[in-house]
Design a protein around this motif. Structure first.
Motif, PDB file in Angstrom:
ATOM      1  N   THR A   1      34.113  29.624  31.385  1.00  0.00           N
ATOM      2  CA  THR A   1      35.305  29.944  32.356  1.00  0.00           C
ATOM      3  C   THR A   1      35.272  31.257  33.101  1.00  0.00           C
ATOM      4  O   THR A   1      34.815  32.220  32.386  1.00  0.00           O
ATOM      5  N   GLU A   2      35.438  31.196  34.277  1.00  0.00           N
ATOM      6  CA  GLU A   2      35.463  32.666  35.021  1.00  0.00           C
ATOM      7  C   GLU A   2      36.864  32.654  36.008  1.00  0.00           C
ATOM      8  O   GLU A   2      37.421  31.525  36.072  1.00  0.00           O
ATOM      9  N   THR A   3      37.684  33.597  35.997  1.00  0.00           N
ATOM     10  CA  THR A   3      38.661  33.649  36.555  1.00  0.00           C
ATOM     11  C   THR A   3      38.523  33.917  38.222  1.00  0.00           C
ATOM     12  O   THR A   3      37.645  34.646  38.671  1.00  0.00           O
ATOM     13  N   TYR A   4      39.344  33.174  39.232  1.00  0.00           N
ATOM     14  CA  TYR A   4      39.418  33.287  40.600  1.00  0.00           C
ATOM     15  C   TYR A   4      40.744  33.417  40.717  1.00  0.00           C
ATOM     16  O   TYR A   4      41.564  32.943  40.110  1.00  0.00           O
TER      17      TYR A   4
ATOM     18  N   THR B   1      26.583  26.918  31.792  1.00  0.00           N
ATOM     19  CA  THR B   1      25.937  28.039  30.965  1.00  0.00           C
ATOM     20  C   THR B   1      24.525  27.471  30.785  1.00  0.00           C
ATOM     21  O   THR B   1      24.036  26.554  31.291  1.00  0.00           O
TER      22      THR B   1
ATOM     23  N   PRO C   1      41.280  29.701  36.299  1.00  0.00           N
ATOM     24  CA  PRO C   1      39.908  29.546  35.590  1.00  0.00           C
ATOM     25  C   PRO C   1      39.167  28.593  36.522  1.00  0.00           C
ATOM     26  O   PRO C   1      39.546  27.570  36.918  1.00  0.00           O
TER      27      PRO C   1
END
Length: 169
Positions: free
Chosen positions: A81-84, A98, A93
C-alpha cells in the motif's frame, strides 16, 4: 549412477506412489491465490486499478470480501500500500504490485491464454496482451533452463529436494 538418478529410481512419481502431499507448492500457492476474487484483483491491478473504490466498482465484489482479499495480498507481500490524497479528501491507501506479485504474471497470463482459447466470446477475447515495445502478441511458453521450448507432454516430474513419502501406517 548419480544420487539424483538413484533417488528418482527409488521413488518414481508414479500415480500409485504414496506421496506426502503436505509439502506441495501448488497447494500452498492455491491457499494464497486460488480464489476467484483474488485472481480478479490481480487482473485489475495489471489493468491499472489501484484504489479500493476502483476494485469495488469494477468487480462488484462484496466490500468485506474485497477488504479481506486485499489485506491478505498485502500480508503475503504480493501487493503493497501507498498513501494518496485527492484534494479536499482524507489520505487513503492505494494498492501497488510488488516484485513478488509480478512473478505471478506468467501464471495469470497462462489462465488468460487458456481462457482465450477455450472460453472467449465468439467475437474473441475482451483484452489482448501485447509487447509494449513492438506491439506483438504476448503468450506464455514453457522453456527449460537451457532455453528449449518444452511442450506439456515432454515435462517430466521427478522428486525434488523436499520430496517425501507418507509414513508407513
Amino acid at each position: 549412477m548419480d544420487a539424483w538418478n538413484e533417488a528418482r529410481t527409488a521413488v518414481d512419481l508414479d500415480p500409485g506412489l504414496e506421496r506426502d502431499m503436505s509439502n506441495c507448492s501448488i497447494a500452498r500457492t492455491l491457499e494464497i491465490v486460488g480464489e476467484k476474487w483474488t485472481i480478479l484483483i490481480l487482473r485489475e491491478i495489471w489493468y491499472g486499478a489501484s484504489r479500493f473504490s476502483d476494485f469495488e466498482r469494477i468487480l462488484g465484489c462484496p466490500r468485506n470480501l474485497l477488504a479481506a482479499r486485499l489485506r491478505m495480498l498485502v500480508e503475503e507481500g504480493i501487493l503493497a500500500t501507498e498513501t494518496y490524497k485527492e484534494p479536499g479528501s482524507r489520505s487513503r491507501p492505494k494498492y501497488v504490485i510488488t516484485s513478488k506479485g509480478m512473478d505471478l504474471v506468467p501464471a495469470v497470463m497462462g489462465l488468460m491464454q487458456w481462457g482465450d482459447h477455450y472460453c472467449a466470446d465468439p467475437e474473441g477475447p475482451a483484452v489482448m496482451a501485447r509487447h509494449q515495445a513492438c506491439g506483438a502478441h504476448v503468450d506464455v511458453h514453457l522453456r527449460c533452463a537451457e532455453g528449449h521450448s518444452v511442450p506439456a507432454e515432454e515435462i517430466e516430474s521427478v522428486p525434488g529436494p523436499g520430496f517425501r513419502t507418507k509414513p508407513a501406517e
